[in-house]
Design an enzyme around this catalytic site. Structure first.
Site, mmCIF file in Angstrom:
data_model
loop_
_atom_site.group_PDB
_atom_site.id
_atom_site.type_symbol
_atom_site.label_atom_id
_atom_site.label_comp_id
_atom_site.label_asym_id
_atom_site.label_seq_id
_atom_site.Cartn_x
_atom_site.Cartn_y
_atom_site.Cartn_z
ATOM 1 C CG ASP A 287 73.040 73.072 24.260
ATOM 2 O OD1 ASP A 287 73.235 73.527 23.112
ATOM 3 O OD2 ASP A 287 72.031 73.332 24.940
ATOM 4 C CB SER B 57 66.034 76.390 22.380
ATOM 5 O OG SER B 57 66.940 77.034 21.522
ATOM 6 C CG HIS C 211 69.769 72.908 21.861
ATOM 7 N ND1 HIS C 211 70.036 73.794 22.887
ATOM 8 C CD2 HIS C 211 68.754 73.476 21.129
ATOM 9 C CE1 HIS C 211 69.236 74.829 22.794
ATOM 10 N NE2 HIS C 211 68.444 74.667 21.744
#
Length: 385
Positions: A326, A171, A356
């Protein structure tokens, strides 16, 4: 006296005194609960690293489980190092956020990465084990974080006697790590992006549209009104009003940290607070550090950056892991970005039960890919989409 007490009417006690008594009772009960919670958290927070053991509970010979502090670019930074065999190749994990260390979550969501790597769960500048009130907000920039990643890498190479190490960014961490890999490819064997960022503002708009359709589909008028009150599709930034509801609406629609995580309280906050390898002070610093990191220019820099225009070539193998659910970092954008990158080896992997964080949600599949493709540096993946 006994007879008098028995015959007294509650209504005879002045209302003001009743109010005071109730307030005292409420305060006493609340204080008692808070004290009990603190005691429980202290008991649950010895802060001692737990060794890696085999199925019989014996410490694995040659394993490593330690909390390490080292000064990097003028800041004392902490990291957790785990490996079943300390001679394994080193993997530096660059966590998400900004400011959200992920090692404390691995008790609830074990990754198994320590099977094949000496995993370094580094807490970035201003986060968790690396938080300090003395850290200057002016130094909390993308450039500084990329430089920190490179310096941590150099330290680990020397410490473990390895010429090159593996780099994994998740991320927000993928935004930092891919820039470090592009800047200093000679330090790394391969780069793995989990929930790889490309243009985060564009991704947020796709997620916003998805959530509007999702909540309309289930008839949640209250959440629809909240979303429609902050129409980010027409904006080039995320307003504070949207940031306040973002995590909640994402997780309730199954597109947050994990597909099955409905609440950040039960899914993130509680696992962190119940982790026994962090002290209570260290746990508190995670939340202080997260707030601090998000109060700096880091998020603004992230949302103004389009990596598709700035990082288009890597001189090392590149692998992207994305979950089909995601929308925190849109998986289709990650895939399209990898197609644009020039690299000697490329692999995109879409996890069908993940949102995610595939390393938390489908760890067995992740380990299979690592064993069969990443560690063997397969060179037939460039067109495997």
């Amino acid at each position: 006296m006994k007879k008098y007490i028995k015959n007294i009417s509650f209504s005879q006690v002045p209302a003001l005194k009743v109010g005071k008594i109730i307030l005292i009772l409420v305060f006493s009960i609340t204080l008692g609960i808070l004290i009990a919670l603190v005691v429980i958290l202290l008991i649950q927070s010895p802060g001692k690293m737990e060794p890696l053991t085999d199925k019989n509970g014996n410490v694995i010979k040659g394993s490593i489980s330690e909390k390490v502090y080292v000064k990097i670019n003028g800041v004392r930074m902490g990291m957790v190092i785990k490996s079943k065999n300390k001679s394994n190749p080193v993997l530096l994990f660059v966590h998400g956020g900004p400011g959200m260390p992920e090692y404390p979550l691995t008790k609830t969501y074990p990754t198994g990465l320590e099977e094949y790597f000496t995993v370094v769960w580094w807490d970035q500048r201003g986060a968790g084990l690396s938080y300090s009130s003395n850290i200057s907000a002016k130094a909390m920039t993308t450039k500084q974080f990329v430089d920190d990643t490179i310096e941590i890498t150099k330290y680990l190479r020397k410490h473990f006697g390895q010429d090159k190490i593996y780099l994994m960014g998740h991320s927000w961490g993928s935004y930092i790590a891919i820039q470090a890999a592009a800047k200093s490819p000679d330090l790394y064997k391969a780069y793995i992006g989990v929930g790889q960022i490309s243009n985060q503002m564009e991704s947020e708009k796709i997620a916003y549209k998805y959530m509007l359709n999702y909540y309309k589909g289930i008839g949640d008028e209250k959440t629809i009104k909240k979303l429609e009150s902050t129409p980010i599709e027409t904006m080039d930034y995320l307003p504070d009003a949207y940031n306040k509801i973002r995590d909640d609406v994402m997780h309730r629609s199954g597109i947050g940290t994990t597909h099955k995580m409905n609440s950040v309280v039960t899914g993130i906050f509680m696992p962190v607070m119940l982790n026994r390898e962090y002290t209570l002070r260290e746990k508190i610093n995670i939340w202080i550090g997260k707030a601090f990191s998000n109060s700096t220019v880091l998020r603004d820099e992230l949302y103004k950056t389009d990596l598709r225009n700035s990082i288009t070539k890597l001189d090392i193998p590149v692998y992207f892991f994305s979950g089909i659910y995601d929308y925190t970092v849109n998986y289709s954008m990650s895939e399209a970005y990898l197609k644009k990158i020039s690299a000697p080896v490329k692999g995109f992997y879409l996890f069908k039960e993940s949102a995610h964080t595939p390393i938390f949600e489908e760890p067995e599949k992740v380990l299979q890919i690592i064993q069969n493709d990443v560690l063997k540096c397969r060179n037939d993946l460039a067109d495997a989409y």
